[in-house]
Design a protein around this motif. Structure first.
Motif, mmCIF file in Angstrom:
data_model
loop_
_atom_site.group_PDB
_atom_site.id
_atom_site.type_symbol
_atom_site.label_atom_id
_atom_site.label_comp_id
_atom_site.label_asym_id
_atom_site.label_seq_id
_atom_site.Cartn_x
_atom_site.Cartn_y
_atom_site.Cartn_z
ATOM 1 N N VAL A 42 -26.434 32.766 -68.879
ATOM 2 C CA VAL A 42 -26.199 34.203 -68.757
ATOM 3 C C VAL A 42 -25.319 34.439 -67.531
ATOM 4 C CG1 VAL A 42 -27.271 36.432 -68.284
ATOM 5 C CG2 VAL A 42 -28.349 34.854 -69.892
ATOM 6 N N PRO A 43 -24.241 35.225 -67.673
ATOM 7 C CA PRO A 43 -23.314 35.423 -66.559
ATOM 8 C C PRO A 43 -23.733 36.547 -65.620
ATOM 9 C CG PRO A 43 -22.498 36.538 -68.497
ATOM 10 C CD PRO A 43 -23.768 35.844 -68.921
ATOM 11 N N LEU A 44 -23.007 36.648 -64.505
ATOM 12 C CA LEU A 44 -23.087 37.830 -63.647
ATOM 13 C C LEU A 44 -22.471 39.020 -64.375
ATOM 14 C CD1 LEU A 44 -21.750 36.405 -60.245
ATOM 15 C CD2 LEU A 44 -24.124 36.807 -60.844
ATOM 16 N N PRO A 45 -22.739 40.255 -63.928
ATOM 17 C CA PRO A 45 -21.946 41.376 -64.430
ATOM 18 C C PRO A 45 -20.468 41.049 -64.252
ATOM 19 C CG PRO A 45 -23.741 42.174 -63.062
ATOM 20 C CD PRO A 45 -23.730 40.688 -62.906
ATOM 21 N N PHE A 46 -19.650 41.349 -65.259
ATOM 22 C CA PHE A 46 -18.265 40.910 -65.201
ATOM 23 C C PHE A 46 -17.519 41.569 -64.048
ATOM 24 C CE2 PHE A 46 -13.758 40.978 -66.212
ATOM 25 C CZ PHE A 46 -13.545 39.609 -66.338
ATOM 26 N N GLY A 47 -16.834 40.727 -63.278
ATOM 27 C CA GLY A 47 -16.043 41.204 -62.145
ATOM 28 C C GLY A 47 -16.800 41.304 -60.848
ATOM 29 N N ALA A 48 -18.130 41.128 -60.897
ATOM 30 C CA ALA A 48 -18.925 41.209 -59.672
ATOM 31 C C ALA A 48 -18.666 39.996 -58.804
ATOM 32 C CB ALA A 48 -20.411 41.296 -60.007
ATOM 33 N N LYS A 49 -18.546 40.215 -57.519
ATOM 34 C CA LYS A 49 -18.446 39.102 -56.594
ATOM 35 C C LYS A 49 -19.822 38.469 -56.465
ATOM 36 C CE LYS A 49 -14.474 40.766 -53.982
ATOM 37 N NZ LYS A 49 -13.940 41.137 -52.648
ATOM 38 N N ALA A 50 -19.834 37.173 -56.281
ATOM 39 C CA ALA A 50 -21.065 36.395 -56.347
ATOM 40 C C ALA A 50 -22.149 36.979 -55.457
ATOM 41 C CB ALA A 50 -20.785 34.955 -55.956
ATOM 42 N N TRP A 51 -23.352 36.965 -56.010
ATOM 43 C CA TRP A 51 -24.536 37.468 -55.323
ATOM 44 C C TRP A 51 -25.227 36.303 -54.653
ATOM 45 C CZ3 TRP A 51 -29.787 36.388 -56.257
ATOM 46 C CH2 TRP A 51 -30.721 37.307 -55.762
ATOM 47 N N MET A 103 -19.104 45.506 -56.937
ATOM 48 C CA MET A 103 -18.660 45.738 -58.304
ATOM 49 C C MET A 103 -17.202 46.192 -58.338
ATOM 50 S SD MET A 103 -21.337 44.897 -59.876
ATOM 51 C CE MET A 103 -20.723 45.304 -61.494
ATOM 52 N N PRO A 104 -16.463 45.781 -59.385
ATOM 53 C CA PRO A 104 -15.069 46.203 -59.517
ATOM 54 C C PRO A 104 -14.968 47.681 -59.871
ATOM 55 C CG PRO A 104 -15.760 45.025 -61.470
ATOM 56 C CD PRO A 104 -16.898 44.905 -60.485
ATOM 57 N N ALA A 105 -13.865 48.298 -59.531
ATOM 58 C CA ALA A 105 -13.638 49.699 -59.880
ATOM 59 C C ALA A 105 -13.651 49.854 -61.398
ATOM 60 C CB ALA A 105 -12.300 50.164 -59.314
#
Length: 295
Positions: free
Chosen positions: A114-123, A138-140
């Motif tokens: 399962v991925p991160l939310p798309f475009g999110a910088k790593a948590w 999060m990306p704009a």
């Protein structure tokens, strides 16, 4: 429940490229400790460069010959919510290779991530610095609904590939990913809505989020949990430690699995260890006691 082990726990980096008979040797090490089942892993690079039909067949034949039953083949890929059509097509093409490899080895399940939310910088959680606020960046213009729909469409396509090859499919839900809690897993199962699609449950991932694995098992039910990764966590500073060395009550976990009718394996997963034989043996011995009701 059979006690299994993951082959990628025997390499310095779990995603290491196999070479020559390296997986054959790892299978022999796993069986020598007393495990009865084994899970294997492939990256896109390994599927392109290592896992031919011949090498996969040989690995499966060797595993069974020594009494080690292949169960899950994990495709190490998390690009499933990438909206780029070319990227998505590449992920699906490699998933097809993963399914073919699973069949050639003799695995029953093909799994992915399962991925991160798309475009999110790593948590990243930093327990040494609790004053640092934790959040995604999060990306704009991020849209959760669109992100979820992209992920569901990808998983449905993957499942169709898995079923075409006579396999079931599971996904592993990491802390910080778009699906990390039992109720999010239920939503995933509801939206995909197929009995051949399930969860590869990891006790460490739950405890690291302060979520009780025993309760999570009752939430999900035995039919939709396809595999269980047993690695422990102290819920403060240490994850990825042998069963019995953290705060996970594996006696309670096993009892819950029995009560919900779970039919799969308990797969010991320990990664990045400098002494895999020692720590896998430690976990195996603890789980044997728990299964016997002696701990």
């Amino acid at each position: 429940m059979k006690l299994a082990n993951v082959a990628w726990g025997w390499t310095p980096i779990p995603e290491d490229m196999p070479e020559g008979d390296s997986l054959i040797k790892i299978a022999s090490e796993i069986r020598a400790l007393g495990f009865e089942g084994v899970d294997y892993l492939g990256t896109p690079e390994a599927l392109d460069q290592f896992f031919t039909k011949e090498t996969a067949n040989a690995l499966g034949e060797h595993s069974r010959a020594i009494g080690l039953e292949p169960n899950v083949f994990v495709f190490q890929e998390a690009g499933w919510n990438d909206p780029d059509s070319a990227r998505n097509a590449d992920c699906l093409a490699h998933f097809e290779k993963a399914a073919e490899t699973a069949v050639n080895i003799g695995c029953k399940i093909v799994s992915t991530l399962v991925p991160l939310p798309f475009g999110a910088k790593a948590w990243h959680f930093n327990p040494a610095a609790p004053a640092i606020k934790q959040s995604y960046r999060m990306p704009a213009g991020y849209c959760y609904k669109k992100d979820w729909e992209t992920l569901m469409e990808s998983y449905r396509k993957c499942l169709a590939i898995a079923k075409k090859h006579g396999l079931r499919m599971s996904v592993e839900c990491f802390p910080g990913s778009i699906i990390s809690t039992p109720h999010a897993m239920l939503k995933l199962l509801e939206d995909v809505n197929d009995p051949d699609f399930g969860i590869q449950l990891d006790t460490n991932h739950l405890v690291a989020q302060h979520i009780d694995p025993e309760w999570s098992i009752y939430v999900l039910g035995g039919e939709r949990i396809f595999n269980v990764h047993c690695k422990d966590c102290d819920a403060v500073s240490r994850s990825n430690i042998p069963a019995g060395c953290g705060i996970t009550d594996y006696t309670a976990v096993i009892e819950a699995l029995k009560k919900v009718g779970y039919k799969g394996n308990l797969s010991v997963e320990l990664e990045f260890t400098d002494n895999p034989r020692r720590y896998n043996k430690q976990a195996l011995d603890h789980l044997k006691l728990c299964l016997a009701g002696e701990y």
